[in-house]
Motif scaffolding. Structure first.
Motif, PDB file in Angstrom:
ATOM      1  N   ASN A 189      -5.382   3.892   0.108  1.00 38.62           N
ATOM      2  CA  ASN A 189      -6.120   2.680  -0.261  1.00 38.62           C
ATOM      3  C   ASN A 189      -5.761   2.188  -1.660  1.00 38.62           C
ATOM      4  OD1 ASN A 189      -7.485   4.448  -1.923  1.00 38.62           O
ATOM      5  ND2 ASN A 189      -9.476   4.164  -0.969  1.00 38.62           N
ATOM      6  N   GLU A 190      -4.566   2.602  -2.139  1.00 36.59           N
ATOM      7  CA  GLU A 190      -4.085   2.107  -3.419  1.00 36.59           C
ATOM      8  C   GLU A 190      -2.701   1.492  -3.212  1.00 36.59           C
ATOM      9  OE1 GLU A 190      -2.859   6.060  -2.571  1.00 36.59           O
ATOM     10  OE2 GLU A 190      -4.878   5.588  -3.180  1.00 36.59           O
ATOM     11  N   SER A 191      -2.280   0.678  -4.153  1.00 36.15           N
ATOM     12  CA  SER A 191      -0.963   0.067  -4.041  1.00 36.15           C
ATOM     13  C   SER A 191       0.111   1.121  -4.293  1.00 36.15           C
ATOM     14  CB  SER A 191      -0.812  -1.081  -5.040  1.00 36.15           C
ATOM     15  OG  SER A 191      -0.713  -0.577  -6.357  1.00 36.15           O
TER      16      SER A 191
ATOM     17  N   ARG B 147       0.828  -1.208   0.000  1.00 36.70           N
ATOM     18  CA  ARG B 147       0.000   0.000   0.000  1.00 36.70           C
ATOM     19  C   ARG B 147       0.858   1.253   0.000  1.00 36.70           C
ATOM     20  NH1 ARG B 147      -4.620  -0.786   4.291  1.00 36.70           N
ATOM     21  NH2 ARG B 147      -5.020   1.338   3.644  1.00 36.70           N
TER      22      ARG B 147
ATOM     23  N   ALA C 219      -9.793  -1.767   1.221  1.00 34.14           N
ATOM     24  CA  ALA C 219      -8.734  -1.061   1.956  1.00 34.14           C
ATOM     25  C   ALA C 219      -9.197   0.341   2.327  1.00 34.14           C
ATOM     26  CB  ALA C 219      -7.458  -0.994   1.129  1.00 34.14           C
TER      27      ALA C 219
ATOM     28  N   ILE D  16      -7.315  -0.711  -3.784  1.00 32.15           N
ATOM     29  CA  ILE D  16      -7.284  -2.054  -3.232  1.00 32.15           C
ATOM     30  C   ILE D  16      -8.645  -2.334  -2.604  1.00 32.15           C
ATOM     31  CG2 ILE D  16      -6.212  -3.573  -1.528  1.00 32.15           C
ATOM     32  CD1 ILE D  16      -3.656  -1.879  -1.863  1.00 32.15           C
TER      33      ILE D  16
END
Length: 168
Positions: A135-137, A11, A114, A111
């Motif tokens: 909330n993203e990679s 993350r 997330a 994600i």
């Protein structure tokens, strides 16, 4: 102010140490009049910031690009621990706060399941460490420019915090 650091996890994680007490950093992060000063990367403005900052509350933000395009985000608050932690779900929205799927905007999906987590750690000596876990990679955030944008946002937060510290 110290430099931002990167945690190369799945993350996106951005951190910043501020030369200010945790209460001031919290205020800059949660008070709409200050959020409007830092929401969005360098060169962007925030003409709209409506916040219902409480568990179960929802906020709506407009981020205007230098060429006038307006992008909207909504945030739903799931956990708030005063001066310590905010757990929220941020997503793209229209101007009414209705969710827009990232694909509609040409952005990779966050994600699944997330939440964004923002932590405020008192380091002593009047310093506060803010850690934002998106909330993203990390890979997606770097490829889309969001990682760079969040670091620019933290630069703008630093300016707001410094102003609050001077006024105190």
């Amino acid at each position: 102010m110290t430099n931002n650091t990167v945690n190369e996890t799945e993350r996106m994680v951005v951190t910043r140490v501020f030369d200010a007490p945790r209460e001031l950093v919290w205020k800059a992060w949660t008070d709409p009049k200050y959020v409007m000063q830092w929401w969005g990367p360098k060169g962007f403005t925030a003409p709209v910031c409506k916040m219902d900052f409480r568990v179960g509350g929802k906020s709506l933000f407009c981020m205007r690009t230098p060429d006038g395009y307006e992008g909207w985000n909504a945030v739903e608050y799931h956990e708030i621990v005063l001066h310590e932690k905010i757990v929220s779900l941020m997503y793209f929205s229209d101007s009414e706060g209705n969710k827009i799927e990232p694909e509609e905007l040409g952005v990779e999906q966050a994600i699944e399941g997330a939440y964004d987590v923002t932590l405020f750690e008192d380091l002593g000596n009047g310093q506060t460490k803010l850690t934002h876990i998106g909330n993203e990679s990390m890979e997606s955030a770097k490829n889309s420019g969001q990682f760079e944008g969040w670091n620019e946002i933290l630069e703008k937060v630093a300016a707001v915090v410094a102003e609050l510290a001077r006024a105190k």
